[in-house]
Design an enzyme around this catalytic site. Sequence first.
Site, mmCIF file in Angstrom:
data_model
loop_
_atom_site.group_PDB
_atom_site.id
_atom_site.type_symbol
_atom_site.label_atom_id
_atom_site.label_comp_id
_atom_site.label_asym_id
_atom_site.label_seq_id
_atom_site.Cartn_x
_atom_site.Cartn_y
_atom_site.Cartn_z
ATOM 1 N N ASP A 126 0.866 -1.003 -0.216
ATOM 2 C CA ASP A 126 -0.265 -0.144 -0.462
ATOM 3 C C ASP A 126 1.340 1.138 -0.029
ATOM 4 O O ASP A 126 1.755 1.728 0.058
ATOM 5 C CB ASP A 126 -1.092 -0.069 0.713
ATOM 6 C CG ASP A 126 -2.326 0.235 0.706
ATOM 7 O OD1 ASP A 126 -2.068 1.917 0.497
ATOM 8 O OD2 ASP A 126 -3.240 0.042 1.171
ATOM 9 N N HIS A 192 -3.210 3.135 -4.616
ATOM 10 C CA HIS A 192 -2.555 2.966 -3.235
ATOM 11 C C HIS A 192 -1.057 2.694 -3.287
ATOM 12 O O HIS A 192 -0.351 1.516 -2.868
ATOM 13 C CB HIS A 192 -3.723 1.423 -2.786
ATOM 14 C CG HIS A 192 -4.239 1.813 -2.072
ATOM 15 N ND1 HIS A 192 -4.819 2.742 -1.109
ATOM 16 C CD2 HIS A 192 -5.752 1.845 -2.062
ATOM 17 C CE1 HIS A 192 -5.791 3.428 -0.080
ATOM 18 N NE2 HIS A 192 -6.192 2.551 -1.419
ATOM 19 N N GLU A 256 -10.294 2.598 -4.257
ATOM 20 C CA GLU A 256 -9.628 3.819 -4.591
ATOM 21 C C GLU A 256 -9.107 4.453 -4.896
ATOM 22 O O GLU A 256 -7.684 5.206 -4.853
ATOM 23 C CB GLU A 256 -9.534 4.421 -3.044
ATOM 24 C CG GLU A 256 -10.757 3.140 -1.916
ATOM 25 C CD GLU A 256 -10.090 4.187 -0.065
ATOM 26 O OE1 GLU A 256 -10.596 4.659 0.088
ATOM 27 O OE2 GLU A 256 -9.380 3.623 -0.122
HETATM 28 C C1 ACM Z 1 -10.755 -0.378 1.474
HETATM 29 O O1 ACM Z 1 -11.330 -0.208 2.613
HETATM 30 N N1 ACM Z 1 -10.056 0.503 0.607
HETATM 31 C C2 ACM Z 1 -10.839 -1.468 0.718
#
Ligand code: ACM
Length: 453
Positions: A126, A192, A256
């Site tokens: 991430d 991410h 996201e």
């Molecule tokens: C998430 O909580 N961004 C999957």
Amino acid sequence: MKRPLIPCPTSIEYLGGERSLPADAISYVKDETIPNEGYRLTVTDAEATLTFSTDAGRFYGVQTLRQLRDENSVVPFVKIEDAPKFGWRGFMIDSSRHIQTVDEIKTFIEAASRYKCNVFHWHLCDDPGWRLEIDRYPLLCELGAWRDGWGFGSDNMERYGGYFTKAQIRDIIDFCAARHIMVVPEFDIPGHSSAAVHSYPYLCCSGEGGDVKTSAAVFDGVLCAGKESTFDFCNGVLEEIIDLFPGKYIHIGGDEVPKDNWNNCPHCQKRLKEEGLKDGEALQGYFTRRIAAFIKAHGKTPIGWNEVLEAGLAPDDIVATKWHDREGRCDEFANRGGKIIMEETSHVYLDYDYHRTPLGQTYTYRPQPDSLTEEGKKNVLGVEAPIWTEWVETFDRMCYMCFPRLLAVAEIGWTDPAQRDYAEFKARAEAQRNVLADIGVKMAPYEDWDPEK
Ligand code: ACM
Ligand code: ZN
């Protein structure tokens, strides 16, 4: 004489009486009529028999026996018939925001396995750190595994980081296999990805890498979906992941993903034009379709957070994890045959504090809501609970957040909802405190479980 079993079995009959039962006094019997993962356990004066059709069923029967035994190895006379409601009873650990040691991960797995959880979804990369050794791309760990300072509000400015070697990961996979737990690695792309982009700046649209992040946000460390070199990288990493992890599934994230870089990138804009895509959402769909096809061609099944459903893939091509699905795409997907895993922020995000998500709220989670058709309900593989670690710096904190709420999730995954009784569950959960402490897991104090909202 009743024992505080978690998860509650399908049926249990206490026959009256009890006996001392050493491990070598049990007969193990294979019977093909017992359902997958199920078992039958009979303890009387005359016999102690555990019947199963699969090794997993045998393992779960042994866990139940363990919970039936008191400190003097005395077991009540019982007849238990048991099998899980769902085949997917998962937990997710975020090792990026804060990393755990191998021993801590094993301790957590040991605890989860006692309650018949069977999937460990491992969030290994991430924005705040890359945690998975990849031979072909060594800078991921040399650079991407480290950040300037501990971050997340800490004033400790020492370099923070670390990663898991392939040998450590194999060790954890073996530890899981012995407990009938499948490991599902997550390679979270194309968003991410700040740690990957920091390591190999050519992966982002501008070619200028940026930092490994030290705070909680959605960042623009996004892989360029226009350059072919991005796909070469993803395929290269995936080949090593596929070699390393024996399970059927690879999680590809997809959550996201800000589209700003893509909107201003000549490579991405060229791709849009060539592929006849209308916007950034459609470009993410293109990205997802290519990655999913690569994984499928290697005999594995991709999973993604619910955003991947924008890609319009067929039910057989991907599995979706429902976390925050405003448009109801997961319901729609399941109703037309796609498999989904229920992991919603509202009930099972274990990084949310007990004020926001009390134990009672987690316990009432329904993985098969009425928004699903009968067909849709059948396509729910099960339930999973994540522990994101932005604000979970230590293992003790992680255990505080997850126990007892993970016990509730384990029961939701195993036990029919008609059998659930919250008051009675709380008593059974409290009875696990010493069991968990012996494993090395400190459960949250009882008075913290259901605070005023
Ligand atoms: C998430 O909580 N961004 C999957
Ligand atoms: Zn681009």
